[in-house]
Design a protein around this motif. Sequence first.
Motif, PDB file in Angstrom:
ATOM      1  N   GLU A 135       0.864  -1.191   0.000  1.00  0.00           N
ATOM      2  CA  GLU A 135       0.000   0.000   0.000  1.00  0.00           C
ATOM      3  C   GLU A 135       0.899   1.239   0.000  1.00  0.00           C
ATOM      4  OE1 GLU A 135      -2.791   0.133   3.176  1.00  0.00           O
ATOM      5  OE2 GLU A 135      -3.680   2.006   2.466  1.00  0.00           O
ATOM      6  N   HIS A 157      -2.717  -3.358  -7.895  1.00  0.00           N
ATOM      7  CA  HIS A 157      -3.699  -2.267  -7.987  1.00  0.00           C
ATOM      8  C   HIS A 157      -4.676  -2.360  -6.820  1.00  0.00           C
ATOM      9  CE1 HIS A 157      -7.242  -0.117  -9.644  1.00  0.00           C
ATOM     10  NE2 HIS A 157      -6.306   0.697 -10.083  1.00  0.00           N
ATOM     11  N   SER A 158      -5.122  -3.569  -6.514  1.00  0.00           N
ATOM     12  CA  SER A 158      -6.097  -3.696  -5.421  1.00  0.00           C
ATOM     13  C   SER A 158      -5.433  -3.558  -4.050  1.00  0.00           C
ATOM     14  CB  SER A 158      -6.904  -4.993  -5.524  1.00  0.00           C
ATOM     15  OG  SER A 158      -6.070  -6.079  -5.280  1.00  0.00           O
ATOM     16  N   GLU A 159      -4.105  -3.691  -3.981  1.00  0.00           N
ATOM     17  CA  GLU A 159      -3.394  -3.485  -2.707  1.00  0.00           C
ATOM     18  C   GLU A 159      -3.209  -2.002  -2.400  1.00  0.00           C
ATOM     19  OE1 GLU A 159      -2.328  -5.974  -0.542  1.00  0.00           O
ATOM     20  OE2 GLU A 159      -3.351  -7.359  -1.901  1.00  0.00           O
ATOM     21  N   GLY A 160      -3.517  -1.130  -3.378  1.00  0.00           N
ATOM     22  CA  GLY A 160      -3.409   0.310  -3.128  1.00  0.00           C
ATOM     23  C   GLY A 160      -2.017   0.879  -3.303  1.00  0.00           C
ATOM     24  N   LEU A 181      -9.021  -1.609 -15.362  1.00  0.00           N
ATOM     25  CA  LEU A 181      -8.840  -1.459 -13.910  1.00  0.00           C
ATOM     26  C   LEU A 181      -9.852  -0.440 -13.373  1.00  0.00           C
ATOM     27  CD1 LEU A 181      -4.923  -1.339 -13.741  1.00  0.00           C
ATOM     28  CD2 LEU A 181      -6.404  -3.189 -12.928  1.00  0.00           C
ATOM     29  N   PRO A 182     -10.456  -0.731 -12.220  1.00  0.00           N
ATOM     30  CA  PRO A 182     -11.406   0.232 -11.666  1.00  0.00           C
ATOM     31  C   PRO A 182     -10.691   1.501 -11.197  1.00  0.00           C
ATOM     32  CG  PRO A 182     -11.033  -1.598 -10.133  1.00  0.00           C
ATOM     33  CD  PRO A 182     -10.287  -1.931 -11.380  1.00  0.00           C
ATOM     34  N   ASP A 183     -11.418   2.603 -11.117  1.00  0.00           N
ATOM     35  CA  ASP A 183     -10.826   3.840 -10.599  1.00  0.00           C
ATOM     36  C   ASP A 183     -10.446   3.637  -9.146  1.00  0.00           C
ATOM     37  OD1 ASP A 183     -10.967   5.284 -12.878  1.00  0.00           O
ATOM     38  OD2 ASP A 183     -12.954   6.126 -12.454  1.00  0.00           O
ATOM     39  N   SER A 184      -9.268   4.142  -8.766  1.00  0.00           N
ATOM     40  CA  SER A 184      -8.828   4.026  -7.369  1.00  0.00           C
ATOM     41  C   SER A 184      -7.778   5.100  -7.153  1.00  0.00           C
ATOM     42  CB  SER A 184      -8.231   2.643  -7.107  1.00  0.00           C
ATOM     43  OG  SER A 184      -6.940   2.567  -7.668  1.00  0.00           O
ATOM     44  N   GLY A 185      -7.172   5.083  -5.975  1.00  0.00           N
ATOM     45  CA  GLY A 185      -6.123   6.068  -5.689  1.00  0.00           C
ATOM     46  C   GLY A 185      -4.815   5.747  -6.389  1.00  0.00           C
ATOM     47  N   THR A 186      -4.713   4.578  -7.013  1.00  0.00           N
ATOM     48  CA  THR A 186      -3.463   4.184  -7.685  1.00  0.00           C
ATOM     49  C   THR A 186      -3.353   4.892  -9.040  1.00  0.00           C
ATOM     50  OG1 THR A 186      -3.582   1.994  -6.679  1.00  0.00           O
ATOM     51  CG2 THR A 186      -2.145   2.222  -8.594  1.00  0.00           C
TER      52      THR A 186
END
Length: 292
Positions: A135, A157-160, A181-186
């Motif tokens: 993360e 990506h899912s680990e942040g 990939l879904p939208d995230s902080g990455t």
Amino acid sequence: MMEVYRVDDLRGGLVPEGARLAVLGYPVSHSASPQMHQAALDALGLEMSYIRVEVEPGCVREVLGLLEGLGFLGCNVTIPHKLEAMECCDVLSDAVRALGVANTIHFRGGEIFGDSTDGPGLVRAIEEDFGMVLEGARVLVLGAGGGAGKAISMQLHSEGCADLYLSNRTVSKVEELRAGLPDSGTVVHVLGNDAAGIDAVIGGVDLVINATSMGMGDDDDLPMSVGGLGSGHRVYDVVYSPPVTRFMEAAGERGAEVANGLSMLVHQGAISFELWTGREPDTGLMRRAVMG
Ligand code: NAP
């Protein structure tokens, strides 16, 4: 016990008494999974065996039916069957749905479940080898468009991770991966495998993962330009044979902390084992069993 069983053996019920787990592949004689899982089964006093089954393409559905009928708990699936296996499953994990391939099958209540353990296995491996939390990390994945690279990249990506640099010789594969990939902080960056592109970003990276197949052959080129690597980098090579690849050697000479893919092999196997048996295997023992 026979080294490799064939579909005809399953049809005739000619498997050892107690055989409950298997790896399916074509070819499959090279697979280290049997010795790794057998050591863990024996240590826990689970009276079952793990066998290799050579399965011709197109026969996976029949083989899964035969294994279920013979009382198997599940199996691992290796090249070239990961897509075909996924297509035979009734229930898919989120990772399998996203990746389009399964490497672990288990049978429960008359249904076939498909999982992918490479991504979570890599996370455990990085924690074990480098004591590193993913993360917030800045990670460069080489070969991010390949089978292993895609599983690893989606997991990171899912680990942040803060920044994810997805590099691949064929850039369209990582463009497609990023689009899914879904939208995230990455923040996801896409690049090719040319030296200029890598050199431009390497200063802002904490961890480099080689997920290309380069390094298995003695004469293979290095998977990236290594001039920018230094003591601030950790370098993980998914290749584990040879145990020290030329890439690990070159990165180590520049001061980077390095590790090979044996820990990922062991941890992805351990996660499969947990899915089948509900028990936690001794990963140190599994590692020693693979190393022979
Ligand atoms: P794959 O799907 O065939 O992907 C191969 C990747 O390597 C692709 O990104 C490919 O780029 C790239 N590549 C191959 N040759 C190249 C070259 N000459 N120059 C630049 N890029 C090149 O293979 P995979 O199943 O992902 O396996 C990759 C490696 O991971 C293998 O060594 C495998 O043994 C290892 N692996 C290890 C574990 C473990 O537990 N440690 C688990 C799974 C896999 P293109 O897309 O441009 O072709």
